[in-house]
Motif scaffolding. Structure first.
Motif, short mmCIF file in Angstrom:
data_model
loop_
_atom_site.label_atom_id
_atom_site.label_comp_id
_atom_site.label_asym_id
_atom_site.label_seq_id
_atom_site.Cartn_x
_atom_site.Cartn_y
_atom_site.Cartn_z
N ALA A 193 0.80 -1.22 0.00
CA ALA A 193 0.00 0.00 0.00
C ALA A 193 0.83 1.27 0.00
N GLN A 194 2.14 1.18 0.33
CA GLN A 194 2.92 2.41 0.52
C GLN A 194 2.97 3.26 -0.73
N HIS A 195 2.97 2.63 -1.92
CA HIS A 195 2.91 3.37 -3.18
C HIS A 195 1.60 3.10 -3.90
N ARG A 196 0.58 2.72 -3.15
CA ARG A 196 -0.76 2.49 -3.67
C ARG A 196 -0.79 1.49 -4.83
N GLY A 197 0.04 0.44 -4.70
CA GLY A 197 0.04 -0.63 -5.69
C GLY A 197 1.23 -0.62 -6.63
N ALA A 198 1.98 0.47 -6.69
CA ALA A 198 3.19 0.51 -7.51
C ALA A 198 4.34 -0.14 -6.75
N ASN A 199 5.28 -0.74 -7.47
CA ASN A 199 6.42 -1.37 -6.81
C ASN A 199 7.43 -0.33 -6.34
N PRO A 200 7.94 -0.46 -5.13
CA PRO A 200 9.02 0.43 -4.68
C PRO A 200 10.25 0.28 -5.57
N PRO A 201 11.06 1.32 -5.73
CA PRO A 201 12.23 1.26 -6.61
C PRO A 201 13.18 0.12 -6.28
N ALA A 202 13.41 -0.15 -4.99
CA ALA A 202 14.34 -1.23 -4.62
C ALA A 202 13.82 -2.58 -5.10
N LEU A 203 12.52 -2.77 -5.05
CA LEU A 203 11.95 -4.04 -5.51
C LEU A 203 12.02 -4.14 -7.03
N GLU A 204 11.78 -3.05 -7.73
CA GLU A 204 11.89 -3.07 -9.20
C GLU A 204 13.31 -3.44 -9.61
N ALA A 205 14.31 -2.90 -8.92
CA ALA A 205 15.70 -3.22 -9.25
C ALA A 205 15.99 -4.70 -9.00
N ARG A 206 15.46 -5.25 -7.92
CA ARG A 206 15.68 -6.65 -7.62
C ARG A 206 14.97 -7.55 -8.65
N MET A 207 13.79 -7.13 -9.08
CA MET A 207 13.06 -7.91 -10.08
C MET A 207 13.82 -7.95 -11.41
N ALA A 208 14.49 -6.86 -11.73
CA ALA A 208 15.31 -6.85 -12.95
C ALA A 208 16.45 -7.86 -12.83
N GLU A 209 17.01 -8.00 -11.63
CA GLU A 209 18.05 -9.02 -11.41
C GLU A 209 17.47 -10.42 -11.55
N PHE A 210 16.25 -10.61 -11.04
CA PHE A 210 15.60 -11.92 -11.18
C PHE A 210 15.44 -12.27 -12.67
N ALA A 211 15.00 -11.29 -13.45
CA ALA A 211 14.79 -11.54 -14.88
C ALA A 211 16.10 -11.94 -15.57
N GLU A 212 17.20 -11.33 -15.16
CA GLU A 212 18.50 -11.66 -15.74
C GLU A 212 18.89 -13.10 -15.40
N ARG A 213 18.64 -13.52 -14.15
CA ARG A 213 18.95 -14.90 -13.74
C ARG A 213 18.16 -15.90 -14.57
N ILE A 214 16.87 -15.62 -14.77
CA ILE A 214 16.02 -16.54 -15.53
C ILE A 214 16.42 -16.54 -17.00
N ALA A 215 16.75 -15.36 -17.55
CA ALA A 215 17.17 -15.29 -18.94
C ALA A 215 18.44 -16.11 -19.17
N GLU A 216 19.35 -16.07 -18.22
CA GLU A 216 20.57 -16.88 -18.33
C GLU A 216 20.24 -18.37 -18.37
N ALA A 217 19.27 -18.78 -17.55
CA ALA A 217 18.88 -20.20 -17.53
C ALA A 217 18.26 -20.64 -18.84
N LEU A 218 17.54 -19.73 -19.50
CA LEU A 218 16.91 -20.07 -20.77
C LEU A 218 17.93 -20.29 -21.88
N ARG A 219 19.15 -19.86 -21.64
CA ARG A 219 20.20 -20.07 -22.64
C ARG A 219 21.03 -21.32 -22.37
#
Length: 411
Positions: A193-219
């Protein structure tokens, strides 16, 4: 024959995204080890855990033999518990301010009342910390009044000294919150609720790291890449996978099958909020993809989840031709023996983790066969119908989505 071969899994990568949980990820390894051994005993297959073989933040290796076939799986926990701990690191006064702010967001936006029309359990869970924290404050103030009344016999102004007992009483309640979960649940809902449903910046940055880990696995040379999102981790998984596909790093021809398993989701707690345009866009985008498989499992016995609620449809962003997710029930009251169900049915927080545990009367949901067995998620549930009681009624008052380049998202 070629399709049958494509459905078989010899090597798999699993990425597990936890919910809002401050606990060290070793908890998930130990849970998998203990419950996997029990499920293997019940079902008569072999499942062995060893230390992780790949470089990564935290994980383990699974060797399984099921149905006469061997499968090797590398498991990785995508960690955001450090972000959770920081969000919970607040004083008592700040926590009460946060409680009021969170209640205001859900009430003023109308989200609380719309959520209650879907499932009562998660709304009760949301109101639980409000009741308990206010109750704790009332107890502390009553104790202060009683002490002050006694001291006032000594001096008329001495009664005010009774207020000195308020801080230690509230601090004592805070110390035993590992049994009450009032502060924990309050911080959980406050984080969304702190950003009324938007992701906090720190979480967005961590999610980008998650996507990179998964993309590496797909290769890599594996047969399936499976993403598992539990509780709050379900909506993170939806957004991470959507980002990955939009970036052109999804399923390649001849590459691994790309699968998403969401468990005990609480998606509406976020997607029903005013500024959740990013999540609503991701739900709309992912639900029509033909290059993934998305299965959502919940159970009415789990009072902390929006059981059998199609997260796309109830949010009101389902397009024509919606394909995913396949929504069905783990049916705790039927897949757990009467004795086991009686033992667990009042342990609400434990039941919220039952998806990751053994069932003593399993049917077609087996977390360990899904994550360690010889079939892709799509092959395992090919032809499986959705639960008849699946809720698809659009209930959110906010349905706008973030405009994304290259994708017509609509409203």
């Amino acid at each position: 024959m070629a399709q049958q071969q494509a459905d078989k899994v010899r090597r798999r990568r699993v990425f597990y995204i936890p919910g809002y949980d401050p606990i060290h990820p070793r908890r998930y390894r130990e849970l998998y080890r203990k419950e996997g051994a029990e499920q293997a005993r019940i079902c008569g297959y072999d499942l062995t855990l060893t230390p992780q073989r790949r470089k990564g933040p935290y994980g383990w290796h699974v060797a399984a033999r099921m149905g006469g076939q061997d499968t090797e799986t590398d498991f990785e926990v995508l960690v955001w518990s450090d972000i959770v701990r920081r969000s919970m690191d607040q004083g008592i006064i700040a926590s009460y301010v946060q409680l009021l702010r969170t209640a205001w967001v859900y009430i003023s936006s109308g989200a609380l009342f719309r959520l209650g029309g879907l499932r009562k359990g998660p709304v009760i869970a949301a109101l639980y910390p409000v009741v308990f924290l206010i109750g704790q404050l009332v107890i502390a103030l009553l104790a202060a009044w009683a002490v002050g009344a006694l001291l006032s016999y000594l001096h008329s102004f001495a009664g005010w000294a009774g207020l000195l007992v308020v801080p230690p009483i509230l601090m004592w309640f805070r110390r035993i919150d590992n049994r009450l979960f009032a502060y924990y649940l309050m911080h959980d809902y406050a984080y969304s609720a702190q950003h009324r449903g938007a992701n906090p910046p720190a979480l967005e940055a961590r999610m980008a790291e998650f996507a990179e880990r998964i993309a590496e696995a797909l290769r890599t040379d594996v047969d399936e890449v499976l993403i598992v999102g539990h509780s709050s981790g379900a909506h993170l998984a939806v957004s991470v996978l959507s980002d990955l596909i939009r970036a052109g790093q999804g399923m390649a021809k001849g590459g691994p099958a790309l699968s998403l398993l969401t468990l005990g989701h609480v998606v509406p707690m976020v997607s029903f909020l005013p500024r959740a345009e990013r999540l609503r866009a991701d739900l709309r985008f992912l639900c029509s993809r033909g290059d993934i498989v998305w299965v959502d499992v919940s159970a009415p016995g789990d009072g902390c989840a929006f059981a059998l609620c199609d997260p796309v449809a109830v949010t009101g962003v389902a397009p024509e031709g919606q394909k995913w997710p396949l929504v069905f029930s783990a049916a705790f009251s039927e897949t757990l023996s009467p004795a086991r169900w009686k033992q667990l049915r009042r342990r609400f927080f434990r039941l919220h983790f039952q998806y990751l545990c053994a069932f003593d009367r399993p049917r077609d949901y087996d977390y360990f066969q899904i994550t360690g067995g010889p079939l892709t998620l799509g092959a395992r549930y090919a032809g499986r119908p959705a639960s008849p009681s699946c809720i698809r009624r659009a209930a959110s008052g906010y349905r706008s989505v973030r405009a994304l380049a290259g994708h017509a998202q609509g409203r």
